[in-house]
Write an enzyme that holds these catalytic residues in place. Structure first.
Site, PDB file in Angstrom:
ATOM      1  NE  ARG A 136      20.810 -40.554  86.752  1.00  7.55           N
ATOM      2  CZ  ARG A 136      20.522 -42.408  87.407  1.00  7.55           C
ATOM      3  NH1 ARG A 136      21.492 -42.814  88.048  1.00  7.55           N
ATOM      4  NH2 ARG A 136      19.869 -42.530  86.676  1.00  7.55           N
TER       5      ARG A 136
ATOM      6  CG  ASP B 280      12.004 -38.226  80.274  1.00  7.08           C
ATOM      7  OD1 ASP B 280      10.818 -38.857  80.043  1.00  7.08           O
ATOM      8  OD2 ASP B 280      13.259 -39.058  81.056  1.00  7.08           O
TER       9      ASP B 280
HETATM   10  P1  AMP Z   1      15.335 -41.897  84.137  1.00  7.97           P
HETATM   11  O1  AMP Z   1      14.134 -42.662  84.583  1.00  7.97           O
HETATM   12  O2  AMP Z   1      16.607 -42.268  84.331  1.00  7.97           O
HETATM   13  O3  AMP Z   1      15.461 -41.240  82.590  1.00  7.97           O
HETATM   14  O4  AMP Z   1      14.805 -40.037  84.270  1.00  7.97           O
HETATM   15  C1  AMP Z   1      14.397 -39.018  84.450  1.00  7.97           C
HETATM   16  C2  AMP Z   1      14.635 -38.220  85.667  1.00  7.97           C
HETATM   17  O5  AMP Z   1      15.447 -38.629  86.694  1.00  7.97           O
HETATM   18  C3  AMP Z   1      15.626 -37.561  85.285  1.00  7.97           C
HETATM   19  O6  AMP Z   1      15.765 -35.878  84.145  1.00  7.97           O
HETATM   20  C4  AMP Z   1      17.017 -37.930  85.185  1.00  7.97           C
HETATM   21  O7  AMP Z   1      17.733 -36.532  84.988  1.00  7.97           O
HETATM   22  C5  AMP Z   1      16.071 -37.893  86.584  1.00  7.97           C
HETATM   23  N1  AMP Z   1      17.347 -39.158  87.699  1.00  7.97           N
HETATM   24  C6  AMP Z   1      17.595 -40.046  87.799  1.00  7.97           C
HETATM   25  N2  AMP Z   1      18.239 -40.027  88.976  1.00  7.97           N
HETATM   26  C7  AMP Z   1      18.072 -39.351  89.625  1.00  7.97           C
HETATM   27  C8  AMP Z   1      18.882 -39.149  90.201  1.00  7.97           C
HETATM   28  N3  AMP Z   1      19.920 -39.426  90.901  1.00  7.97           N
HETATM   29  N4  AMP Z   1      19.773 -37.912  90.451  1.00  7.97           N
HETATM   30  C9  AMP Z   1      19.051 -36.674  90.143  1.00  7.97           C
HETATM   31  N5  AMP Z   1      18.023 -36.667  88.709  1.00  7.97           N
HETATM   32  C10 AMP Z   1      17.901 -38.082  88.658  1.00  7.97           C
HETATM   33 MG    MG Z   2      16.191 -40.419  80.921  1.00  7.43          MG
END
Ligand code: AMP
Ligand code: MG
Length: 535
Positions: A112, A278
């Protein structure tokens, strides 16, 4: 979406190195997929209905060459909501993987986040990125959107961390999209609509450990080398031309920068909450503000992330160890470029001593000591015990300690008298028992004697302490109050906190209300002490 600018208020010269120097995904359609043999996919932001500016950082605007007044313009809100592209923008989402909670998770990527382009301002490279601007090939099962709640948290914390002197990505703006987004905050089967939002983030780049891990996992070694060479030439040019020794020097630098970042987190009481690989930047800057939190009462075992409540992997005191674990994964990922584990292992083994040296220096500075001495280890560990023994507000404790008179001989002073300046830091000062008070007073006597041995005046020590111990941090409940008002359309508290946190070390007498312990109502409240990854 249009690409011609309606006015010339926002003028940037783009220098898009990532997309011009690295291979793109040949697929132009925007659908969820595994992206093989490419560093990124081109993707357009999804337009939104009725974008409105919630707040912008005038400081960052100036740094990237924008007149802060232009942030209030219609053009600004159209561009930084994703509705309008400026000439030279070439939007893309990056491919990366990662270890989440210790397990390899495969391809993640910018699900996103959409990078708009790179600009060079006074020789500094900034990548401008929208978060929450719609789905990308990496969105997996999710919608590519972000809600106002988490966007305000990311926006405010990025700028607060910057002003605290903590290495971090920055945030230029937060825009309410005028659209509703469905989220199940507590993952308990009660999804609700919330206002959607887009944050514009800025950093030299958003390259993570995971960008290298995905290529190593897929054995795409040529691309791995291309990405490493690109990263070094663009962002670490002082290391010289890429080659085996340069890769090692680069790994060394990423480790040292990461140590520096973590020491800052520990200094200010920041808990990231989701230190997956990540979410680790190769620049050693704090990235991805999700279920983070600030220590109110000092509790080394606290994690703000409800998903982490069981294992507490990402608790405050575990952050240095997790950083090292993440660096091991990063080292493994770039190993194919070096094909010799010894130099990487040596660097990883140095992590411990780099961290403890830097941490001791930091702890000495927090106590207003001019330099760390080996016998201070006991002073530090006893303080840790004291701060956890009775519920003590970390921020208020250090600011109060700075007020202590260390010029007078403490041996004759009563426990009550010694303790008096510290009382505002205790959550239940009236419940401190006589042994508690004696323990605290005993430590204070050692502390005063230690300071007296250095001969620093009260005034000198106070000034030094107040420059490393913030008066104002983004307390979890303050962010939550600002969010609740913003969800009603009132952005005043978001803007006031942004302004307050521009000068976190300075006394701001008319804002003393923000220098207060967490109120009782916020103790176990979602958004205040229990944060969710749902964002
Ligand atoms: P995070 O835990 O926020 O670091 O996210 C882990 C992964 O999930 C990353 O690749 C983000 O881009 C993806 N991600 C988190 N929230 C969303 C969302 N609402 N839509 C699409 N991808 C998401
Ligand atoms: Mg992230």
């Amino acid at each position: 979406m249009t690409s011609s600018a309606p006015s010339n208020a926002l003028q940037f010269v783009f220098d898009n190195s990532f997309v011009t120097q690295l291979p793109a995904d040949p697929e132009a359609e925007n659908f969820r997929r595994q992206v093989i043999a490419a560093a990124y996919s081109r993707v357009q932001p999804t337009p939104v209905k009725n974008p409105q500016l919630v707040a912008c950082s005038a400081d960052l605007a100036r740094e990237i060459g924008l007149d802060p007044a232009s942030c209030e313009s219609e053009e600004f809100v159209q561009v930084f909501s994703g509705n309008h592209l400026l000439p030279g923008m070439d939007p893309f989402a990056m491919c990366y993987g990662g270890h989440q909670f210790g397990n390899w998770a495969g391809q993640l990527g910018d699900g996103r986040a959409i990078n708009l382009g790179e600009i060079l301002v006074s020789n500094k490279r900034w990548t401008l990125q929208l978060k929450g601007a719609g789905p990308t090939p990496y969105s997996r099962g999710a919608d590519g959107l972000a809600v106002l709640r988490s966007s305000i948290r990311e926006f405010l914390c990025s700028e607060a961390m910057h002003h605290l002197g903590v290495p971090t990505t920055r945030a230029l703006s937060v825009v309410d999209t005028g659209e509703q987004v469905m989220r199940d905050i507590l993952y308990d089967g009660h999804p609700e609509y919330e206002p959607g939002a887009v944050v514009c983030r800025a950093a030299p780049s958003f390259i993570r450990f995971g960008n290298f891990e995905i290529l190593a996992a897929r054995q795409e070694y040529q691309l791995l080398q291309q990405l490493a060479d690109y990263t070094i030439r663009t962002h670490f040019p002082h290391l010289g031309e890429p080659g085996r020794n340069t890769y090692i020097a680069w790994f060394d630098e990423v480790c040292r920068r990461t140590v520096d970042m973590i020491v800052h987190w520990m200094r200010v009481g920041f808990v990231h909450g989701v230190m997956n690989t990540d979410n680790m930047s190769v620049h050693g800057i704090t990235i991805d503000y999700g279920p983070y939190g600030w220590l109110d009462d000092y509790d080394p075992d606290w994690t703000p992330n409800i998903t982490d409540a069981q294992g507490r992997r990402y608790r405050f005191a575990n952050q240095p160890g997790i950083a090292q674990w993440n660096l091991i994964q990063f080292g493994n990922a770039i190993y194919p470029l070096i094909e010799d584990a010894d130099p990487l292992r040596d660097i990883l083994e140095s992590f411990g001593s780099w961290y403890s040296d830097a941490s001791r220096t930091m702890k000495a500075a927090k106590l207003g000591l001019q330099a760390y001495r080996p016998q201070d280890g006991k002073l530090f560990s006893e303080l840790d015990e004291l701060l956890t023994r009775s519920e003590t507000d970390m921020t208020i404790f250090y600011r109060s300690l700075a007020k202590l008179d260390c010029e007078a001989d403490p041996s004759g002073a009563s426990a009550e008298a010694l303790l008096r300046p510290l009382l505002p830091a205790y959550y239940q000062a009236d419940q401190l028992t006589a042994p508690d008070k004696e323990a605290i007073a005993g430590w204070l006597r050692c502390y005063v004697n230690r300071v007296r041995a250095e001969g620093r005046s009260n005034a000198q020590r106070r000034q030094a302490m107040n420059s490393v111990n913030p008066k104002y941090v983004l307390r979890n409940y303050l962010a939550q109050q600002a969010i609740e008002r913003a969800e009603q359309g009132d952005h005043a508290l978001v803007r006031e906190l942004l302004d307050l946190l521009r000068k976190p070390y300075e006394e701001q007498p008319d804002r003393e209300a923000f220098f207060a312990k967490r109120p009782e109502w916020a103790r176990n409240r979602p958004g205040c002490s229990m944060l969710s990854c749902s964002s």
